[in-house]
Design an enzyme around this catalytic site. Structure first.
Site, short mmCIF file in Angstrom:
data_model
loop_
_atom_site.label_atom_id
_atom_site.label_comp_id
_atom_site.label_asym_id
_atom_site.label_seq_id
_atom_site.Cartn_x
_atom_site.Cartn_y
_atom_site.Cartn_z
N GLY A 162 0.87 -1.18 0.00
CA GLY A 162 0.00 0.00 0.00
C GLY A 162 0.90 1.22 0.00
O GLY A 162 1.49 1.56 1.03
N ALA A 163 1.04 1.85 -1.18
CA ALA A 163 1.93 3.01 -1.29
C ALA A 163 1.12 4.29 -1.27
O ALA A 163 1.41 5.25 -1.98
CB ALA A 163 2.76 2.91 -2.58
N ASP A 196 2.01 -1.55 -4.57
CA ASP A 196 0.64 -1.05 -4.66
C ASP A 196 0.00 -1.64 -5.91
O ASP A 196 0.71 -2.06 -6.83
CB ASP A 196 0.62 0.49 -4.72
CG ASP A 196 -0.70 1.09 -4.27
OD1 ASP A 196 -0.77 1.63 -3.16
OD2 ASP A 196 -1.69 1.01 -5.05
N ASN A 211 -11.99 -3.91 3.23
CA ASN A 211 -10.57 -4.08 3.52
C ASN A 211 -10.20 -5.53 3.81
O ASN A 211 -9.07 -5.94 3.57
CB ASN A 211 -10.15 -3.15 4.66
CG ASN A 211 -9.95 -1.73 4.15
OD1 ASN A 211 -9.94 -1.49 2.94
ND2 ASN A 211 -9.79 -0.78 5.05
N VAL A 250 -1.67 -2.32 9.55
CA VAL A 250 -2.09 -0.93 9.76
C VAL A 250 -3.53 -0.73 9.27
O VAL A 250 -4.29 0.05 9.83
CB VAL A 250 -1.14 0.04 9.01
CG1 VAL A 250 -1.56 1.49 9.19
CG2 VAL A 250 0.31 -0.13 9.49
N ASN A 279 -7.34 -0.59 8.53
CA ASN A 279 -8.49 -0.61 9.45
C ASN A 279 -9.64 -1.47 8.93
O ASN A 279 -9.74 -1.67 7.73
CB ASN A 279 -9.00 0.83 9.65
CG ASN A 279 -8.26 1.55 10.76
OD1 ASN A 279 -8.01 0.96 11.80
ND2 ASN A 279 -7.95 2.81 10.55
N ARG A 290 -1.05 10.58 20.41
CA ARG A 290 -2.07 11.64 20.37
C ARG A 290 -2.34 12.14 21.79
O ARG A 290 -2.40 13.35 22.04
CB ARG A 290 -3.35 11.10 19.73
CG ARG A 290 -3.23 10.96 18.24
CD ARG A 290 -4.54 10.58 17.58
NE ARG A 290 -4.38 10.64 16.13
CZ ARG A 290 -4.89 9.75 15.28
NH1 ARG A 290 -5.61 8.73 15.73
NH2 ARG A 290 -4.69 9.88 13.99
N HIS A 330 -8.60 -0.33 18.57
CA HIS A 330 -8.42 0.97 17.91
C HIS A 330 -9.78 1.47 17.43
O HIS A 330 -10.06 1.51 16.24
CB HIS A 330 -7.45 0.79 16.75
CG HIS A 330 -7.08 2.08 16.09
ND1 HIS A 330 -6.62 3.17 16.77
CD2 HIS A 330 -7.09 2.44 14.77
CE1 HIS A 330 -6.37 4.15 15.91
NE2 HIS A 330 -6.65 3.73 14.69
#
Ligand code: NAI
Ligand code: 2OP
Length: 307
Positions: free
Chosen positions: A8-9, A32, A94, A117, A119, A150, A174
């Site tokens: 995934g770029a 990608d 996804n 990474v 979601n 954060r 998450h």
């Protein structure tokens, strides 16, 4: 030189490559599905390295041959949130992406450590564990490092102190019911509740929980990528340098924290073998209930996918 492949770029994948190249700790491969994008971003990054004075190789590809023998594979392939979408809306779309990606990654890098990474993070990490057949120490999800960063940002802003003094702790899935733990969050070693009144802490906790949505609402066309990619790099570096660093990561719990058969964010020791230890910290009944609620949300998604 170690080898890290990033699948995934897009915004997060490419930003991860930029931070990683600057650390000069691994040769990089960007993959990608969009023709030209991984090749173009890789060449562009490669051409930045004489300026930065960093000697690493960066290759872009639409296939997986170039990823062969990776030490770590970071998976950011998939789709980000748009305003009004929850991370969970991304579930099925996804999952289909992850299925194809993990199969190809495993074929070329059977000994890699996978950092998920995409979601919804915890469910996608669980999917990757199952699809890869890897042992649980080699599949982990990035979320807690980002969510804690954060929280640290908001604490440092509130107190007007250096971010270097702040150490925040966020557990759980998450999602909006993640579990920031003020009791375990410190400023120069001083617990947060000794420094801020409860209402200020409550506001920081709330802003942390909604930190992803805050950025989505500002950007409108996608989700955060600078802080997420920096978080991935901290995890990659801990593994490649065998640092034994304790970081909150989404890992497969097998009874730890009373949770079985589920990916949830908890503190782990990261080293060359991936997840080398899961640390079980003492929680109050309220904190434990919050963690269980967060885990229940992850379990719902995992059950939809039949994992
Ligand atoms: P993006 O849209 O900029 O990049 C995603 C890339 O994946 C695109 O370039 C797309 O062409 C590629 N892609 C799609 N299907 C693919 C496939 N089958 N094989 C290879 N590549 C494929 O999105 P962004 O912002 O980079 O986010 C990526 C994912 O990471 C999203 O699901 C997002 O929600 C998630 N994310 C999770 C975070 C976390 O804390 N765990 C933080 C930031 C993003
Ligand atoms: C975030 O928290 C998109 O999940 C990602 O920013």
């Amino acid at each position: 030189m170690s080898k890290v492949s990033i699948i995934g770029a897009g915004m997060t994948g490419a930003s991860t490559a930029v931070w990683l190249a600057g650390r000069e700790i691994a040769d990089l491969v960007l993959v990608d599905i969009v023709e030209g994008v991984p090749q173009g971003k890789s060449l562009d990054l490669l051409e930045a390295l004489p300026i930065l004075g960093k000697d690493v190789d960066v290759v872009g590809s639409n296939g997986y041959e170039a990823t062969a023998g990776s030490d770590i594979v970071v998976i950011t392939a998939g789709f980000p949130r748009k305003p009004g979408m929850s991370r969970d809306d991304l579930l099925r779309t996804n999952y289909d992406v992850i299925r194809a990606v993990v199969e190809a990654v495993v074929k070329y890098s059977p000994n890699a450590i996978l950092i998920m990474v995409t979601n919804p993070l915890d469910a996608m990490a669980q999917a990757a564990l199952k699809l890869s057949g890897f042992s649980r120490n080699r599949v982990l999800g990035m979320a807690g490092v980002l969510d804690s960063a954060r929280m640290s940002t908001f604490v440092a802003m509130e107190l007007g102190v250096s971010v270097e003094n702040v150490h925040s702790f966020v557990l759980g899935g998450h999602g909006d019911d993640m579990v920031p733990l003020p009791r375990y969050s410190t400023v120069a070693g001083i617990p947060l509740p000794d420094l801020l009144p409860p209402e200020k802490i409550a506001a920081i906790v709330e802003r942390t929980r909604k930190g992803g949505a805050e950025i989505v609402n500002l950007l409108k066309t996608g989700s955060a990528y600078y802080a997420p990619s920096a978080a991935v790099v901290e995890m990659v570096e801990a593994i490649l340098k065998d640092k034994k660093k304790i970081l909150p990561c989404s890992v497969y719990l097998d009874g730890e924290y009373g949770i079985k058969g589920l990916f949830v964010g908890v503190p782990v020791k990261l080293g060359a073998r991936g997840v080398e230890q899961i640390l079980e910290i003492r929680l109050t009944p309220e904190e434990k209930a919050a963690l269980e609620k967060s885990a229940a949300s992850v379990r719902e998604l995992v059950q939809v996918l039949g994992l």
